[in-house]
Design a protein around this motif. Structure first.
Motif: not given
Length: 210
Positions: A127-155
């Protein structure tokens, strides 16, 4: 001003704030002052002092929530999780707090961020990966932070390391910091989560890292 001197300034601000009425705003200010003290002590290599103040910050943020903070004040559990991660703790309590308060159902990017961070703390990566994926396309949210979260969730170590280096660069280029403490706190919190997964990047030396 040296890091120990800046820590003492923050501690003095905290002690002064304790004399005022402890409503939710004042408790947040106390949390911020304790956070500043903890970060400065971390930068000064006073690990035990840093842990004491970072844990105090997390406690004040929770008290501010319980004292009547708005229901969408997701910055408080996020700050508490980051404080405890930097203190070397697992940050389980504020992670449950964020999820119990409905972060996973929040529509705002900051709420989604609270959910993703909490789920990573709890090692609930799908579920962390699902939320990170939403953040990767969210207006105004730092894309690099979202990418880092996604990378962690995917190992995915390579994706995480590239993203967290970008997070560090963004902090190095900033002018404004909470409580005027120029430390890449988000990068450090992400690294704490990465270390638990064997993905730590060993962030390059920076004047804004301990």
């Amino acid at each position: 001003m040296t890091w120990p001197e800046q820590a003492q300034t923050a501690i003095a601000r905290y002690e002064s704030g304790e004399t005022r009425e402890a409503d939710q705003r004042q408790l947040t200010q106390l949390g911020n002052a304790a956070w500043a003290a903890g970060l400065c002590l971390l930068m000064a290599a006073d690990v035990e002092g840093a842990r004491e103040w970072l844990r105090r910050a997390a406690a004040r943020y929770r008290e501010s929530w319980d004292a009547g903070a708005p229901a969408d004040s997701w910055g408080r559990p996020i700050a508490a999780m980051k404080a405890l991660l930097l203190a070397g703790d697992r940050a389980v309590e504020p992670a449950h707090w964020a999820l119990d308060a409905g972060a996973a159902q929040a529509e705002s990017p900051i709420g989604r961020y609270a959910a993703a961070l909490a789920l990573l703390v709890l090692d609930d990566d799908e579920p962390a990966a699902r939320h990170a994926a939403v953040l990767q396309s969210a207006d105004g949210f730092p894309r690099d932070v979202a990418d880092a979260l996604a990378g962690l969730a995917a190992h995915d170590g390579a994706a995480y390391r590239e993203a967290v280096e970008s997070v560090l660069r963004s902090f190095e280029e900033r002018e404004d910091f909470l409580e005027d403490v120029p430390v890449a706190d988000t990068a450090l919190a992400l690294e704490a989560l990465a270390a638990r997964r064997g993905l730590a990047s060993g962030l390059r030396q920076s004047p804004r890292l301990p």
